[in-house]
Design an enzyme around this catalytic site. Structure first.
Site, PDB file in Angstrom:
ATOM      1  N   ALA A  19       0.871  -1.042  -0.117  1.00 43.97           N
ATOM      2  CA  ALA A  19      -0.077  -0.102  -0.088  1.00 43.97           C
ATOM      3  C   ALA A  19       0.795   1.157   0.130  1.00 43.97           C
ATOM      4  O   ALA A  19       1.986   1.193   0.454  1.00 43.97           O
ATOM      5  CB  ALA A  19      -0.812   0.073   1.186  1.00 43.97           C
ATOM      6  N   GLU A  77      -9.893 -10.388  -0.596  1.00 43.79           N
ATOM      7  CA  GLU A  77     -10.138 -10.292   0.980  1.00 43.79           C
ATOM      8  C   GLU A  77     -10.504  -8.813   1.152  1.00 43.79           C
ATOM      9  O   GLU A  77      -9.390  -7.981   0.831  1.00 43.79           O
ATOM     10  CB  GLU A  77      -8.688 -10.714   1.587  1.00 43.79           C
ATOM     11  N   CYS A  85      -9.862  -5.283   9.115  1.00 45.18           N
ATOM     12  CA  CYS A  85     -11.030  -5.783   8.346  1.00 45.18           C
ATOM     13  C   CYS A  85     -12.100  -6.507   9.002  1.00 45.18           C
ATOM     14  O   CYS A  85     -13.466  -6.725   8.836  1.00 45.18           O
ATOM     15  CB  CYS A  85     -10.475  -6.507   7.064  1.00 45.18           C
TER      16      CYS A  85
HETATM   17  P1  NAD Z   1      -7.559   0.044  -0.972  1.00 45.99           P
HETATM   18  O1  NAD Z   1      -8.621  -0.957  -1.766  1.00 45.99           O
HETATM   19  O2  NAD Z   1      -7.863   1.328  -1.199  1.00 45.99           O
HETATM   20  O3  NAD Z   1      -6.237  -0.453  -1.405  1.00 45.99           O
HETATM   21  C1  NAD Z   1      -5.773  -1.875  -1.319  1.00 45.99           C
HETATM   22  C2  NAD Z   1      -4.410  -1.773  -2.107  1.00 45.99           C
HETATM   23  O4  NAD Z   1      -5.121  -1.627  -3.373  1.00 45.99           O
HETATM   24  C3  NAD Z   1      -3.590  -0.644  -1.968  1.00 45.99           C
HETATM   25  O5  NAD Z   1      -1.983  -1.211  -2.375  1.00 45.99           O
HETATM   26  C4  NAD Z   1      -4.171   0.035  -3.411  1.00 45.99           C
HETATM   27  O6  NAD Z   1      -2.803   0.871  -3.934  1.00 45.99           O
HETATM   28  C5  NAD Z   1      -4.355  -0.820  -4.301  1.00 45.99           C
HETATM   29  N1  NAD Z   1      -5.292  -0.274  -5.459  1.00 45.99           N
HETATM   30  C6  NAD Z   1      -6.125   0.623  -5.337  1.00 45.99           C
HETATM   31  N2  NAD Z   1      -6.880   0.829  -6.444  1.00 45.99           N
HETATM   32  C7  NAD Z   1      -6.603  -0.105  -6.987  1.00 45.99           C
HETATM   33  C8  NAD Z   1      -6.866  -0.757  -8.541  1.00 45.99           C
HETATM   34  N3  NAD Z   1      -7.838   0.038  -9.050  1.00 45.99           N
HETATM   35  N4  NAD Z   1      -6.414  -1.788  -8.951  1.00 45.99           N
HETATM   36  C9  NAD Z   1      -5.679  -2.533  -8.240  1.00 45.99           C
HETATM   37  N5  NAD Z   1      -5.104  -2.271  -7.136  1.00 45.99           N
HETATM   38  C10 NAD Z   1      -5.499  -0.907  -6.749  1.00 45.99           C
HETATM   39  O7  NAD Z   1      -7.827  -0.546   0.656  1.00 45.99           O
HETATM   40  P2  NAD Z   1      -7.081  -0.069   1.799  1.00 45.99           P
HETATM   41  O8  NAD Z   1      -7.568   1.457   2.265  1.00 45.99           O
HETATM   42  O9  NAD Z   1      -5.624  -0.005   1.586  1.00 45.99           O
HETATM   43  O10 NAD Z   1      -7.403  -0.938   2.907  1.00 45.99           O
HETATM   44  C11 NAD Z   1      -8.391  -1.052   3.868  1.00 45.99           C
HETATM   45  C12 NAD Z   1      -9.245  -2.171   3.071  1.00 45.99           C
HETATM   46  O11 NAD Z   1      -8.600  -3.526   2.991  1.00 45.99           O
HETATM   47  C13 NAD Z   1     -10.593  -2.130   3.941  1.00 45.99           C
HETATM   48  O12 NAD Z   1     -11.904  -2.344   3.362  1.00 45.99           O
HETATM   49  C14 NAD Z   1     -10.445  -3.428   4.779  1.00 45.99           C
HETATM   50  O13 NAD Z   1     -11.589  -4.058   5.084  1.00 45.99           O
HETATM   51  C15 NAD Z   1      -9.693  -4.330   4.009  1.00 45.99           C
HETATM   52  N6  NAD Z   1      -8.917  -5.460   4.283  1.00 45.99           N
HETATM   53  C16 NAD Z   1      -9.343  -6.664   4.170  1.00 45.99           C
HETATM   54  C17 NAD Z   1      -8.645  -8.024   4.723  1.00 45.99           C
HETATM   55  C18 NAD Z   1      -9.204  -9.500   4.634  1.00 45.99           C
HETATM   56  O14 NAD Z   1      -8.445 -10.167   4.814  1.00 45.99           O
HETATM   57  N7  NAD Z   1     -10.425  -9.617   3.968  1.00 45.99           N
HETATM   58  C19 NAD Z   1      -7.481  -7.634   5.312  1.00 45.99           C
HETATM   59  C20 NAD Z   1      -7.100  -6.158   5.501  1.00 45.99           C
HETATM   60  C21 NAD Z   1      -7.567  -5.098   4.995  1.00 45.99           C
END
Ligand code: NAD
Length: 482
Positions: free
Chosen positions: A189, A261, A295
């Site tokens: 991230a 996830e 999450c």
């Molecule tokens: P996010 O979806 O904004 O970003 C996650 C990752 O995706 C980052 O590395 C980001 O740069 C990348 N990303 C963003 N846009 C993208 C695209 N269009 N294509 C590909 N990659 C892209 O999420 P966040 O704010 O970093 O994290 C928080 C979220 O993660 C919360 O919703 C949380 O619930 C979830 N989460 C889920 C789990 C699980 O195991 N289910 C674990 C941890 C966090």
């Protein structure tokens, strides 16, 4: 009760004298740190002080392409041909080196992400090592994992992770992929790249063949380039449901396998017969662990009516004792909010909660003047339809509702688009089984919360995603079975 006067702790900050953070980091491609093709970098900030820790490469499609090509060559020429027991030795070596550098990794995790050192030291880093140890053990036993079938690796995995457990999420992704014989390109991230880059140093020092693990830093656009690259065989994504949906659309009609996830809005359910003081600790841990940037956080509390007043009073008393502040201080319970953007999102949702008629409670604790902070917060008088009951806040905010019967609470608990986790507190085993089997969620904890183990699968139902990580189940998305 007045806690502020009777619960004073002397500061106990972790020393950072021995920590080395370079001024600038390139991508880790083909076993070396390399400059980004377009030469652009961005700052990674300490959210507790608003100071710049380092500058990391701002990845583009060209960088992703280089990384995928390196991963493909390493897969074809080295990793897929290596005896599985040799692959296992490399993964063990990574695990041991994480342990050796545990203190350094914990401090950097807390500096870059804002989480309390007690958590990064006792949870994130040991669990990251445990995942490498666990999957190292599977590397030469895949025939036993899938009896009667022959497990073959998929090829190159593109892996994208969020900022809430940066090193641990990297371990969840890299360890099973390598054990099954795949090579990887990982994108951390944007707000928390540093421990993944330290892991890159470890991987280099372990002499892992070049190209087996590649790490490309950057924003969502770099993630999208990875997802859409024709040279990858599998996408493993952890992040928000919104981005998960974009990825799922992008992958439709391709041959790429994927696991998602995503977000959650877990119900933590307290019955009248529960051990109340134990449950209160579980509620506090369920929502305030890692500032609620979890999450599977227990962000919706359901309390049975007969004990509601007592539980809410005890919760408020306990919240008065929570110490919010310096993530590097070992007394700290709640650290800094990960970024200014996330703080603004939490504030906006909390404002909506108040405008919708929710009763907000926050302890009067001191918070530092600089940095991104949010006091632990609870809401009562919220409805099932309230935005703060339906939407993931991803911050230290608990929404409390009451219930009378088992059937009613099951109905309410499942009334959300998510299905990642849940909690049940009761002294009746039969109630645990009845409720946990009816909650549509990947994990339901009974009389505890937020317990993680590499042997145990984790993942979601509904909009919380698909596929499992952890345990034997976590190997399956990285193999094709003949
Ligand atoms: P996010 O979806 O904004 O970003 C996650 C990752 O995706 C980052 O590395 C980001 O740069 C990348 N990303 C963003 N846009 C993208 C695209 N269009 N294509 C590909 N990659 C892209 O999420 P966040 O704010 O970093 O994290 C928080 C979220 O993660 C919360 O919703 C949380 O619930 C979830 N989460 C889920 C789990 C699980 O195991 N289910 C674990 C941890 C966090």
């Amino acid at each position: 009760m007045k806690f502020n006067t009777s619960w004073q702790y002397d500061p106990s900050p972790e020393s950072i004298d021995h920590i080395v953070i370079d001024k600038e980091y390139g991508h880790f491609i083909n076993g070396k740190f390399t400059k980004p093709v377009k030469g652009k970098y961005f700052a990674t900030v300490n959210p507790a002080r608003e100071t710049v820790l380092s500058h990391v490469a701002d990845g583009t499609a060209e960088d992703v392409d280089k990384a995928v090509k390196a991963a493909r060559t390493a897969y074809d020429k080295t990793w897929s041909k290596m005896p599985a027991s040799e692959r296992g030795k490399y993964i063990y070596r990574i695990a041991r080196m994480i342990q050796e550098r545990a203190r350094e990794l914990s401090i950097i995790e807390s500096l870059d992400g804002g989480k309390p050192i007690r958590e990064s030291r006792d949870i994130d880093v040991p669990l990251a090592a445990a995942h490498f140890f666990y999957y190292a053990g599977w590397a030469d036993k895949l025939d036993y994992a899938f009896p009667g079938r022959k497990a073959k690796p998929l090829g190159v995995a593109g892996q994208i992770i969020p900022w809430n457990f940066p090193l641990l999420m990297a371990a969840w992704k890299i360890a099973p992929a390598l054990a099954a014989g795949n090579t990887v390109v990982l994108k951390p991230a944007e707000t928390t790249p540093l421990t993944a880059l330290k892991l890159a140093e470890i991987i280099r020092d372990c002499d892992l063949p070049p190209g087996v693990v590649n790490i490309v830093t950057g924003a969502g656009t770099a993630g999208a380039s990875l997802v859409n690259h024709p040279g990858i065989d599998k996408v493993a994504f952890t992040g928000s449901t919104d981005v998960g949906k974009i990825i799922q659309k992008a992958l439709a009609g391709t041959n790429k396998k994927y696991t998602l996830e995503l977000g959650g809005k877990a119900a933590n359910i307290i019955f009248e017969d529960a051990a109340i003081d134990q449950a209160v600790e579980g509620i506090i841990n369920g929502i305030f662990f890692n500032q609620g940037h979890v999450c599977c956080a227990g962000s919706r509390l359901f309390v049975q009516e007969g004990v509601a007043n007592n539980v809410i009073r005890k919760l408020k008393d306990r919240m008065e004792t929570l110490i919010v502040g310096d993530p590097l201080d070992k007394n700290t319970d709640i650290g800094a909010i990960n970024s200014k953007d996330q703080l603004n999102k939490i504030k906006a949702l909390v404002k909506i909660g108040v405008n919708e008629g929710g009763q907000m409670y926050q302890p009067n604790c001191a918070i530092p003047s600089k940095g991104y902070w949010f006091r632990p917060t609870l809401f009562t008088d919220v409805a099932q339809s309230s935005k703060i009951v339906q939407e993931e806040i991803f911050g230290p905010v608990l929404a409390i509702q009451t219930f009378r019967t088992v059937e009613e609470v099951i109905e309410k608990a499942n009334n959300t688009p998510y299905g990642l986790s849940g909690g049940v507190w009761t002294d009746k085993g039969s109630k645990v089984f009845k409720v946990s089997s009816k909650i549509k969620a990947g994990v339901v904890w009974a009389n505890t919360y937020n317990k993680f183990d590499p042997t145990s699968p984790f993942g979601g139902f509904k909009e919380s995603g698909m596929g499992r990580e952890g345990g034997l189940h976590g190997l399956y998305p990285y193999v094709k079975l003949a």
